[in-house]
Scaffold this active site. Structure first.
Site, PDB file in Angstrom:
ATOM      1  N   GLY A 190      30.703  32.091  44.851  1.00  0.00           N
ATOM      2  CA  GLY A 190      31.759  32.909  45.394  1.00  0.00           C
ATOM      3  C   GLY A 190      31.537  33.579  44.901  1.00  0.00           C
ATOM      4  N   TYR A 198      46.510  23.752  47.712  1.00  0.00           N
ATOM      5  CA  TYR A 198      46.273  25.014  46.843  1.00  0.00           C
ATOM      6  C   TYR A 198      46.424  24.872  45.374  1.00  0.00           C
ATOM      7  CZ  TYR A 198      44.223  29.565  45.703  1.00  0.00           C
ATOM      8  OH  TYR A 198      43.592  30.107  44.416  1.00  0.00           O
ATOM      9  N   ASP A 208      26.088  30.870  46.678  1.00  0.00           N
ATOM     10  CA  ASP A 208      27.481  30.686  47.803  1.00  0.00           C
ATOM     11  C   ASP A 208      27.202  29.965  49.210  1.00  0.00           C
ATOM     12  OD1 ASP A 208      30.039  31.488  49.959  1.00  0.00           O
ATOM     13  OD2 ASP A 208      30.114  32.993  47.948  1.00  0.00           O
ATOM     14  N   ASP A 242      26.877  24.550  49.510  1.00  0.00           N
ATOM     15  CA  ASP A 242      28.299  23.785  49.658  1.00  0.00           C
ATOM     16  C   ASP A 242      28.854  23.392  48.499  1.00  0.00           C
ATOM     17  OD1 ASP A 242      30.356  23.009  50.790  1.00  0.00           O
ATOM     18  OD2 ASP A 242      30.157  22.136  52.826  1.00  0.00           O
ATOM     19  N   LEU A 243      29.718  23.768  48.157  1.00  0.00           N
ATOM     20  CA  LEU A 243      30.137  23.229  46.948  1.00  0.00           C
ATOM     21  C   LEU A 243      30.482  22.003  47.586  1.00  0.00           C
ATOM     22  CD1 LEU A 243      30.084  25.985  44.092  1.00  0.00           C
ATOM     23  CD2 LEU A 243      28.572  24.020  44.585  1.00  0.00           C
ATOM     24  N   GLY A 299      34.826  39.349  47.549  1.00  0.00           N
ATOM     25  CA  GLY A 299      36.058  38.622  46.486  1.00  0.00           C
ATOM     26  C   GLY A 299      35.640  39.265  45.580  1.00  0.00           C
ATOM     27  N   ILE A 300      36.505  38.268  44.269  1.00  0.00           N
ATOM     28  CA  ILE A 300      36.340  38.340  43.393  1.00  0.00           C
ATOM     29  C   ILE A 300      35.172  38.061  42.378  1.00  0.00           C
ATOM     30  CG2 ILE A 300      37.657  37.493  40.668  1.00  0.00           C
ATOM     31  CD1 ILE A 300      39.958  36.146  42.111  1.00  0.00           C
ATOM     32  N   ALA A 326      29.921  35.835  46.905  1.00  0.00           N
ATOM     33  CA  ALA A 326      29.540  36.966  48.320  1.00  0.00           C
ATOM     34  C   ALA A 326      30.343  37.573  48.748  1.00  0.00           C
ATOM     35  CB  ALA A 326      28.890  35.507  49.817  1.00  0.00           C
ATOM     36  N   LYS A 369      44.820  23.851  41.933  1.00  0.00           N
ATOM     37  CA  LYS A 369      45.116  25.535  40.911  1.00  0.00           C
ATOM     38  C   LYS A 369      45.305  24.056  39.324  1.00  0.00           C
ATOM     39  CE  LYS A 369      42.157  28.204  42.443  1.00  0.00           C
ATOM     40  NZ  LYS A 369      40.952  28.001  42.574  1.00  0.00           N
TER      41      LYS A 369
HETATM   42  P1  NAD Z   1      37.106  35.063  48.782  1.00  0.00           P
HETATM   43  O1  NAD Z   1      37.510  34.269  49.441  1.00  0.00           O
HETATM   44  O2  NAD Z   1      37.171  36.684  48.985  1.00  0.00           O
HETATM   45  O3  NAD Z   1      35.625  34.452  47.716  1.00  0.00           O
HETATM   46  C1  NAD Z   1      35.614  33.433  47.501  1.00  0.00           C
HETATM   47  C2  NAD Z   1      34.016  32.471  47.712  1.00  0.00           C
HETATM   48  O4  NAD Z   1      34.106  31.158  47.996  1.00  0.00           O
HETATM   49  C3  NAD Z   1      33.767  33.340  49.711  1.00  0.00           C
HETATM   50  O5  NAD Z   1      32.639  33.426  49.096  1.00  0.00           O
HETATM   51  C4  NAD Z   1      33.477  31.701  49.619  1.00  0.00           C
HETATM   52  O6  NAD Z   1      32.264  31.722  50.648  1.00  0.00           O
HETATM   53  C5  NAD Z   1      33.362  30.925  48.632  1.00  0.00           C
HETATM   54  N1  NAD Z   1      33.294  29.269  48.874  1.00  0.00           N
HETATM   55  C6  NAD Z   1      34.653  28.713  49.683  1.00  0.00           C
HETATM   56  N2  NAD Z   1      34.497  27.520  50.044  1.00  0.00           N
HETATM   57  C7  NAD Z   1      32.663  27.278  49.623  1.00  0.00           C
HETATM   58  C8  NAD Z   1      31.968  25.801  48.993  1.00  0.00           C
HETATM   59  N3  NAD Z   1      32.528  24.793  49.388  1.00  0.00           N
HETATM   60  N4  NAD Z   1      30.908  26.303  48.348  1.00  0.00           N
HETATM   61  C9  NAD Z   1      30.414  27.424  47.991  1.00  0.00           C
HETATM   62  N5  NAD Z   1      31.581  28.202  47.660  1.00  0.00           N
HETATM   63  C10 NAD Z   1      32.089  28.584  48.250  1.00  0.00           C
HETATM   64  O7  NAD Z   1      38.143  34.625  47.835  1.00  0.00           O
HETATM   65  P2  NAD Z   1      38.963  35.190  46.260  1.00  0.00           P
HETATM   66  O8  NAD Z   1      40.147  36.141  46.051  1.00  0.00           O
HETATM   67  O9  NAD Z   1      37.011  36.372  45.653  1.00  0.00           O
HETATM   68  O10 NAD Z   1      38.762  34.229  45.092  1.00  0.00           O
HETATM   69  C11 NAD Z   1      38.355  34.126  44.160  1.00  0.00           C
HETATM   70  C12 NAD Z   1      38.721  32.329  43.268  1.00  0.00           C
HETATM   71  O11 NAD Z   1      39.856  32.737  42.895  1.00  0.00           O
HETATM   72  C13 NAD Z   1      39.061  31.655  44.135  1.00  0.00           C
HETATM   73  O12 NAD Z   1      38.893  30.778  42.905  1.00  0.00           O
HETATM   74  C14 NAD Z   1      40.450  31.943  44.402  1.00  0.00           C
HETATM   75  O13 NAD Z   1      41.643  30.249  44.210  1.00  0.00           O
HETATM   76  C15 NAD Z   1      41.265  32.633  43.254  1.00  0.00           C
HETATM   77  N6  NAD Z   1      41.802  33.146  43.160  1.00  0.00           N
HETATM   78  C16 NAD Z   1      42.210  34.147  44.277  1.00  0.00           C
HETATM   79  C17 NAD Z   1      43.690  34.610  44.160  1.00  0.00           C
HETATM   80  C18 NAD Z   1      43.729  36.067  45.070  1.00  0.00           C
HETATM   81  O14 NAD Z   1      44.563  36.392  45.869  1.00  0.00           O
HETATM   82  N7  NAD Z   1      43.034  36.271  45.911  1.00  0.00           N
HETATM   83  C19 NAD Z   1      44.456  34.224  43.074  1.00  0.00           C
HETATM   84  C20 NAD Z   1      44.531  33.396  42.125  1.00  0.00           C
HETATM   85  C21 NAD Z   1      42.823  32.928  42.419  1.00  0.00           C
END
Ligand code: NAD
Length: 256
Positions: free
Chosen positions: A8, A151, A32, A41-42, A12-13, A10, A155
């Protein structure tokens, strides 16, 4: 310097975590769908194999830490495929590389949504390792108009997998801490579109109340992921650590 693999990477977190680790001088391999060192693609068995094969090629078979951030929040069965089966495949597939690393550590991302009431059909199928049944249960939720429940179920399932797995032979007794971080609402490309809509934002804030500092930024999650996967973490394992501005304390109170 240590060698990390972050999924992941590319967005956010994950993206913030890659930047944080690189600032500290570590080597980071990002994975990613695209725009990363490893494109995979995971949600698919092929993609999961590609991740592990490419990781072997890029590292001589040694990794010091894995941070599994890849995730999806869409109301579709693919969400359980990425958030549960993709994460399990990432950690199980890369575990032999960790076993060859120095002070190996791993962490995955759960969510405060894991403590909301969840569709147990999806959770049970996931924990049984039955992807077909989990996808069918998720599709049934979509058909009932309850696709939003996928979702939280994904989780909750991954958090319960973590509790079992962290203390299994391959992890704790092998000297590899494995934890989860459960963020509250964090402002990333995953949540920005939902938070931009006033009604949806209100519903999110009602479900995930964050009395301390409100919504988090991804840069505020990265240091905890870095610490949990650093050699300084010698004894924290099997934990779901809520980085949630107090949401878990509000929602569960004394029920620890
Ligand atoms: P985001 O959408 O900004 O980043 C997620 C990344 O995962 C993206 O770059 C996406 O391309 C990648 N991804 C999605 N499907 C994929 C696949 N099939 N194969 C490979 N890569 C894939 O989201 P984020 O907010 O940075 O979330 C990061 C993690 O934190 C996630 O697991 C999310 O569920 C968790 N989370 C986020 C929040 C929030 O509020 N943002 C809260 C709780 C948990």
């Amino acid at each position: 310097p240590r060698t990390y693999l972050v999924t992941g990477a590319a967005s956010g977190i994950g993206k913030a975590t890659v930047a944080h680790l690189r600032e500290q001088g570590h080597t980071v391999i990002g994975a990613d769908l695209k725009e990363a060192d490893i494109s995979a693609d995971l949600a698919t068995p092929d993609g999961r194999n590609q991740l592990v094969d490419r990781a072997h090629e890029l590292t001589d078979g040694r990794l010091d830490a894995v941070i599994a951030c890849a995730g999806l929040a869409h109301f579709v069965p693919r969400t359980v495929q990425v958030n549960y089966f993709g994460v399990v495949a990432t950690l199980e597939g890369l575990r032999p590389l960790l076993a060859a690393g120095t002070d190996p550590r791993a962490v995955l991302l759960s969510s405060v949504a894991s403590i909301h009431p969840a569709d147990q059909t999806i959770v049970d199928a996931a924990l049984a390792g039955d992807e077909e049944a989990a996808v069918a249960a998720a599709q049934a939720a979509v058909d009932r108009g309850e696709g939003y429940a996928i979702y939280g179920a994904s989780k909750q399932a991954i958090a319960r997998w973590l509790r079992r797995t962290a203390i299994s032979d391959d992890w704790a007794p092998a000297g590899i801490p494995l934890n989860a971080v459960a963020p509250g609402t964090t402002v990333t490309p995953m949540t920005e579109p939902m938070l931009a809509d006033a009604e949806t934002r209100k519903a999110i804030d009602a479900g995930i109340p964050m009395p301390l500092h409100g919504h988090a930024r991804p840069e505020q999650v990265a240091p905890l992921l870095a610490w949990l996967t650093s050699p300084e973490n010698t004894h924290v394992t099997g934990q779901v650590i809520f980085l949630d501005g107090g949401a878990d304390a509000v929602l569960r109170g004394d029920d620890i």
